[in-house]
Design a protein around this motif. Structure first.
Motif, PDB file in Angstrom:
ATOM      1  N   SER A  80     -26.625  55.019 -49.426  1.00 60.64           N
ATOM      2  CA  SER A  80     -25.218  54.834 -49.074  1.00 60.64           C
ATOM      3  C   SER A  80     -24.496  53.949 -50.086  1.00 60.64           C
ATOM      4  CB  SER A  80     -25.115  54.214 -47.672  1.00 60.64           C
ATOM      5  OG  SER A  80     -23.845  53.672 -47.450  1.00 60.64           O
ATOM      6  N   GLU A  82     -21.602  52.578 -49.540  1.00 63.22           N
ATOM      7  CA  GLU A  82     -21.064  51.439 -48.789  1.00 63.22           C
ATOM      8  C   GLU A  82     -22.128  50.373 -48.564  1.00 63.22           C
ATOM      9  OE1 GLU A  82     -20.790  54.615 -47.891  1.00 63.22           O
ATOM     10  OE2 GLU A  82     -18.649  54.974 -48.264  1.00 63.22           O
ATOM     11  N   ASN A  85     -22.505  48.356 -51.671  1.00 63.19           N
ATOM     12  CA  ASN A  85     -21.405  47.386 -51.759  1.00 63.19           C
ATOM     13  C   ASN A  85     -21.697  46.151 -50.915  1.00 63.19           C
ATOM     14  OD1 ASN A  85     -19.665  48.659 -53.562  1.00 63.19           O
ATOM     15  ND2 ASN A  85     -18.641  49.844 -51.960  1.00 63.19           N
ATOM     16  N   TYR A  86     -22.202  46.377 -49.699  1.00 64.02           N
ATOM     17  CA  TYR A  86     -22.548  45.259 -48.813  1.00 64.02           C
ATOM     18  C   TYR A  86     -23.633  44.382 -49.444  1.00 64.02           C
ATOM     19  CZ  TYR A  86     -24.730  42.759 -44.937  1.00 64.02           C
ATOM     20  OH  TYR A  86     -25.278  41.775 -44.147  1.00 64.02           O
ATOM     21  N   TRP A 152     -17.740  44.445 -42.056  1.00 63.15           N
ATOM     22  CA  TRP A 152     -18.179  45.637 -42.785  1.00 63.15           C
ATOM     23  C   TRP A 152     -18.251  46.874 -41.901  1.00 63.15           C
ATOM     24  CZ3 TRP A 152     -18.909  45.599 -48.029  1.00 63.15           C
ATOM     25  CH2 TRP A 152     -18.935  44.341 -48.638  1.00 63.15           C
ATOM     26  N   GLN A 154     -17.101  50.008 -39.693  1.00 61.04           N
ATOM     27  CA  GLN A 154     -15.995  50.938 -39.516  1.00 61.04           C
ATOM     28  C   GLN A 154     -15.936  51.335 -38.051  1.00 61.04           C
ATOM     29  OE1 GLN A 154     -15.399  54.149 -42.272  1.00 61.04           O
ATOM     30  NE2 GLN A 154     -16.550  53.148 -43.907  1.00 61.04           N
ATOM     31  N   PRO A 171     -22.396  49.887 -42.679  1.00 60.18           N
ATOM     32  CA  PRO A 171     -22.750  50.683 -43.858  1.00 60.18           C
ATOM     33  C   PRO A 171     -24.152  51.264 -43.771  1.00 60.18           C
ATOM     34  CG  PRO A 171     -21.647  48.664 -44.525  1.00 60.18           C
ATOM     35  CD  PRO A 171     -21.863  48.557 -43.043  1.00 60.18           C
TER      36      PRO A 171
END
Length: 344
Positions: A80, A82, A85-86, A152, A154, A171
């Motif tokens: 992933s 995302e 990024n985390y 973080w 969604q 994520p």
């Protein structure tokens, strides 16, 4: 040893001090590190956590970084974007400026795309390209203040027969942006499921667990998953919808064998991915072994792609398997254990 780990060993001289290895392959990388490297491994996959424990590796399982300090980090690219990024954000928040963060991955796993995600934090150079893998080095030119885990997540709305639910997905968790088709096909049938102790195997962001709570406050839900981010998402979903947390028990598992016994029902949109690889072992074991975790008269509810051979596996275990729905490429499968003679 995996090619990704071999690339790390090829560039071993760049490593020094306390090194945090993140999302590392389950191989013998640790035993090939020099004695002066203080290695700690961080994984959010419970199967990998168990593997590293057996290797006597210092390992941390969870959504957060280990509390112990580190001087460098080696990140093996997760599936992933995302999630990467985390991870990058969390690592940078714990390191001083001019620290080294290494990124390792397969070309087919998107390492070149992932390397672009290093750019906001400093200068990145490619150290190596071999065995269809790459290793990049980021030298940080800034630090950041770590955001909370909740920041973080969604959220999205799901309409159910019992009313709307707000789903929180972190994520890397399956179906992070919208309700997946399989779960949408399954949900309307769960009002017919028995009540009591129910396991949601592969709970993901908690859609099924939250719905089971919403339709019957007497249900006791066991949310089971190998992914720490999925387990945290399920808890967030319960909190967001103000569902009673005393109904919920969250448990990290390696597979259905870790589920509680004497369940009234097992419900699942079973997982079939391990990293970037397709892996049906966990879901096939669910079909074969779930019966031993059910009470007399206990129920199994599964939604699965139409082409999979789950009905045969379930029938071999339970003696029967009923297709409750067949739509949009998915089947809702049902089986139950025979009641004891005293109960019949």
């Amino acid at each position: 040893m995996e090619p990704r780990s071999e690339v790390v060993i090829r560039q071993h001289d760049y490593l020094s001090g306390r090194v945090l290895f993140i999302n590392a392959p389950t191989d013998d990388l640790h035993s090939h590190l020099a004695a002066d490297i203080q290695a700690t491994f961080w994984t959010w996959n419970f199967n990998e956590f168990q593997y590293f424990l057996k290797q006597n590796t210092e390992v941390h399982f969870g959504t957060d970084l280990p509390e112990s300090g580190f001087d460098q980090a080696v990140i093996f690219v997760p599936k992933s974007k995302e999630l990467l990024n985390y991870v990058l954000h969390q690592v940078v928040s714990r390191l001083p400026i001019a620290s080294s963060i290494f990124l390792v991955g397969e070309k087919k796993g998107g390492v070149e795309r992932a390397a672009k995600q290093l750019q906001p934090y400093g200068q990145a150079i490619k150290l190596d390209s071999a065995r269809h893998c790459q290793m990049w080095q980021l030298t940080t030119d800034k630090t950041v203040v770590a955001k909370t885990l909740e920041a973080w997540a969604q959220t999205y709305q799901v309409a159910t027969p019992a009313g709307e639910l707000t789903i929180c997905a972190l994520p890397g968790v399956f179906s992070q942006n919208r309700l997946d088709v399989g779960t949408a096909v399954l949900l309307p049938h769960l009002s017919k499921a028995t009540s009591g102790k129910i396991a949601d195997f592969g709970c993901g962001s908690g859609v099924i667990s939250a719905y089971l709570s919403k339709i019957n406050p007497k249900n006791r839900i066991f949310a089971l998953d190998a992914d720490a981010f999925a387990l945290a998402s399920t808890q967030m979903t319960f909190e967001k919808n103000q569902l009673p947390l005393e109904q919920l028990e969250i448990k990290a598992v390696t597979g259905i064998d870790d589920a509680p016994l004497f369940l009234h029902a097992i419900v699942s949109n079973p997982p079939f991915h391990q990293g970037i690889q397709t892996d049906y072992n966990a879901s096939e074991n669910l079909c074969k072994s779930s019966k031993r975790h059910l009470k007399s008269g206990g129920e199994l509810w599964i939604v699965a792609n139409r082409f999979l051979n789950y009905p045969l596996l379930i029938e071999q275990s339970f003696g029967q398997c009923t297709t409750k729905a067949d739509q949009q490429g998915f089947k809702v499968l049902f089986a139950n254990t025979k009641k004891n003679l005293k109960e019949e």
